[in-house]
Scaffold this motif. Structure first.
Motif, PDB file in Angstrom:
ATOM      1  N   GLY A 191      39.870  43.300  50.362  1.00  0.00           N
ATOM      2  CA  GLY A 191      40.894  44.553  49.692  1.00  0.00           C
ATOM      3  C   GLY A 191      41.853  44.866  50.685  1.00  0.00           C
ATOM      4  O   GLY A 191      42.040  44.325  51.810  1.00  0.00           O
ATOM      5  N   TRP A 192      42.289  46.225  50.663  1.00  0.00           N
ATOM      6  CA  TRP A 192      43.230  46.913  51.369  1.00  0.00           C
ATOM      7  C   TRP A 192      42.966  47.000  52.671  1.00  0.00           C
ATOM      8  O   TRP A 192      43.983  46.892  53.559  1.00  0.00           O
ATOM      9  CB  TRP A 192      43.456  48.217  50.784  1.00  0.00           C
ATOM     10  CG  TRP A 192      42.531  49.406  51.108  1.00  0.00           C
ATOM     11  CD1 TRP A 192      41.310  49.656  50.462  1.00  0.00           C
ATOM     12  CD2 TRP A 192      42.408  50.321  52.108  1.00  0.00           C
ATOM     13  NE1 TRP A 192      40.605  50.767  51.116  1.00  0.00           N
ATOM     14  CE2 TRP A 192      41.282  50.860  52.384  1.00  0.00           C
ATOM     15  CE3 TRP A 192      43.274  50.336  53.282  1.00  0.00           C
ATOM     16  CZ2 TRP A 192      40.996  51.911  53.324  1.00  0.00           C
ATOM     17  CZ3 TRP A 192      43.090  51.319  54.360  1.00  0.00           C
ATOM     18  CH2 TRP A 192      41.630  52.071  54.184  1.00  0.00           C
ATOM     19  N   VAL A 193      41.880  47.069  53.710  1.00  0.00           N
ATOM     20  CA  VAL A 193      41.675  47.269  54.817  1.00  0.00           C
ATOM     21  C   VAL A 193      42.166  46.063  55.522  1.00  0.00           C
ATOM     22  O   VAL A 193      42.701  46.038  56.468  1.00  0.00           O
ATOM     23  CB  VAL A 193      40.246  47.460  55.179  1.00  0.00           C
ATOM     24  CG1 VAL A 193      39.813  47.176  56.530  1.00  0.00           C
ATOM     25  CG2 VAL A 193      39.520  48.708  54.539  1.00  0.00           C
ATOM     26  N   VAL A 233      42.326  38.790  51.913  1.00  0.00           N
ATOM     27  CA  VAL A 233      42.611  40.237  51.197  1.00  0.00           C
ATOM     28  C   VAL A 233      42.029  40.249  50.064  1.00  0.00           C
ATOM     29  O   VAL A 233      41.303  41.323  49.480  1.00  0.00           O
ATOM     30  CB  VAL A 233      44.011  40.400  51.038  1.00  0.00           C
ATOM     31  CG1 VAL A 233      44.453  41.550  50.170  1.00  0.00           C
ATOM     32  CG2 VAL A 233      44.925  40.387  52.240  1.00  0.00           C
ATOM     33  N   LEU A 252      44.112  43.907  54.236  1.00  0.00           N
ATOM     34  CA  LEU A 252      45.528  43.900  53.917  1.00  0.00           C
ATOM     35  C   LEU A 252      46.484  44.389  54.861  1.00  0.00           C
ATOM     36  O   LEU A 252      47.354  44.002  55.449  1.00  0.00           O
ATOM     37  CB  LEU A 252      46.042  44.489  52.617  1.00  0.00           C
ATOM     38  CG  LEU A 252      47.602  44.354  52.255  1.00  0.00           C
ATOM     39  CD1 LEU A 252      48.153  42.946  52.280  1.00  0.00           C
ATOM     40  CD2 LEU A 252      47.723  45.030  50.883  1.00  0.00           C
ATOM     41  N   ALA A 253      45.710  45.522  55.215  1.00  0.00           N
ATOM     42  CA  ALA A 253      46.422  46.749  56.352  1.00  0.00           C
ATOM     43  C   ALA A 253      46.375  45.870  57.775  1.00  0.00           C
ATOM     44  O   ALA A 253      47.399  45.825  58.744  1.00  0.00           O
ATOM     45  CB  ALA A 253      45.818  47.873  56.501  1.00  0.00           C
ATOM     46  N   VAL A 280      49.192  42.865  57.474  1.00  0.00           N
ATOM     47  CA  VAL A 280      50.404  43.162  57.710  1.00  0.00           C
ATOM     48  C   VAL A 280      50.864  43.601  59.157  1.00  0.00           C
ATOM     49  O   VAL A 280      51.701  43.240  59.589  1.00  0.00           O
ATOM     50  CB  VAL A 280      50.722  44.429  56.547  1.00  0.00           C
ATOM     51  CG1 VAL A 280      52.078  44.735  56.802  1.00  0.00           C
ATOM     52  CG2 VAL A 280      50.507  43.595  55.463  1.00  0.00           C
ATOM     53  N   THR A 281      49.976  44.475  59.642  1.00  0.00           N
ATOM     54  CA  THR A 281      50.285  44.897  60.947  1.00  0.00           C
ATOM     55  C   THR A 281      50.049  43.953  62.050  1.00  0.00           C
ATOM     56  O   THR A 281      50.846  43.959  63.008  1.00  0.00           O
ATOM     57  CB  THR A 281      49.162  45.853  61.466  1.00  0.00           C
ATOM     58  OG1 THR A 281      47.803  45.788  61.138  1.00  0.00           O
ATOM     59  CG2 THR A 281      49.330  47.324  60.584  1.00  0.00           C
TER      60      THR A 281
END
Length: 281
Positions: free
Chosen positions: A112-114, A108, A116-117, A120-121
């Motif tokens: 970055g956020w991609v 992450v 992270l998404a 998490v999923t």
């Protein structure tokens, strides 16, 4: 050493090609040189950790629900056989989760956020696959998520970590891995039809019958060379159709423990596909 071998069996090493191969295929498919081998290796560790976590959670909750019993037709499950306790399995889940989080946070920090998404999923998928009263495997919709997370998401996420971008070539190359993993799940569900029906596990073969499961597998196998063509053009990776069709024919004739050998063969098709990507023209 005996405990090491026991836990090695518990994590289902014969299944781990599902998470490893789409990452490797993405790295092989990149037109650019791999930017960071450190990120690549951490990606592999995280991918393997997520699959092992999913396997452990699956073992634990299938045992708690009574789906896995001693003497099952499939591979032995340590909890059902009394080889480990529920507390030991819970601790193993926590240790594996910690490895996933530590390696995931590093990714992450770089993606970055991609990323992270995706992380998490992926953790949510590992949990929802078996653990809840509306688990994906019990609802019979796990095939979709297997295709995504052991296919296009794994390959595209690996590419994004290296380049910060998206590649259709990598997407379709990873789709072949996802289709192969779908075959693994379909074989597993065909083998366990009777036990799953008794346990209330409504997989596609349980819902619609053996022929429907075999029909879906044929469609999945026929899509493999299509995805390989979209990724590499008319090239050697399209030959994945040959072992795929051989596997399908064997599945239509299989009974009982014979399915276990076919599960291992399906996993090896992923390895063969990676080799075809390596030597493509």
């Amino acid at each position: 050493m005996k405990n090491v071998l026991l836990w090695f069996r518990i994590v289902r090493p014969q299944t781990l090609f599902a998470s490893l191969c789409p990452v490797i295929v993405a790295l092989l498919t990149m037109n650019e040189t791999v930017v960071s081998w450190t990120i690549a290796w951490v990606t592999i560790v995280c991918a393997l950790g997520l699959q092992i976590l999913s396997n452990l959670i699956n073992d634990y909750y299938d045992f708690v629900r009574g789906t896995d019993k001693k003497g099952r037709a499939g591979f032995k499950r340590a909890l059902a056989e009394g080889e480990v306790s529920e507390n030991q399995m819970r601790r193993a889940c926590l240790v594996t989760l910690a490895i996933c989080i530590i390696s995931g946070l590093y990714l992450v920090a770089n993606g970055g956020w991609v990323i992270l998404a995706i992380g998490v999923t992926a953790l949510l998928f590992a949990w929802l696959y078996t653990a809840t009263s509306h688990s994906l495997s019990y609802l019979g919709i796990a095939d979709i998520f297997v295709f995504l997370y052991y296919g296009v998401i794994a390959s595209s996420g690996t590419y994004f970590l290296q380049t910060g971008g998206f590649s259709w070539e990598v997407f379709f190359a990873g789709a072949v891995c996802g289709l192969i993993s779908m075959c693994v799940l379909l074989i597993n569900n065909l083998r366990d039809m009777d036990d799953d029906r008794l346990a209330g596990k409504r997989t596609l073969p349980v819902r619609f019958g053996k022929k429907a499961g075999e029909g879906l597998m044929l469609v999945v196998v026929l899509l493999m060379p299509v995805m390989a063509y979209l990724a590499f053009g008319f090239n050697l990776p399209m030959l994945v159709i040959v072992p795929g069709l051989c596997l399908f024919v064997a599945v239509t004739k299989a009974k009982g423990v014979t399915f276990n050998k076919l599960l291992m063969s399906a996993g090896l098709i992923n390895v063969l596909y990676v080799l075809l990507v390596v030597v493509r023209l």
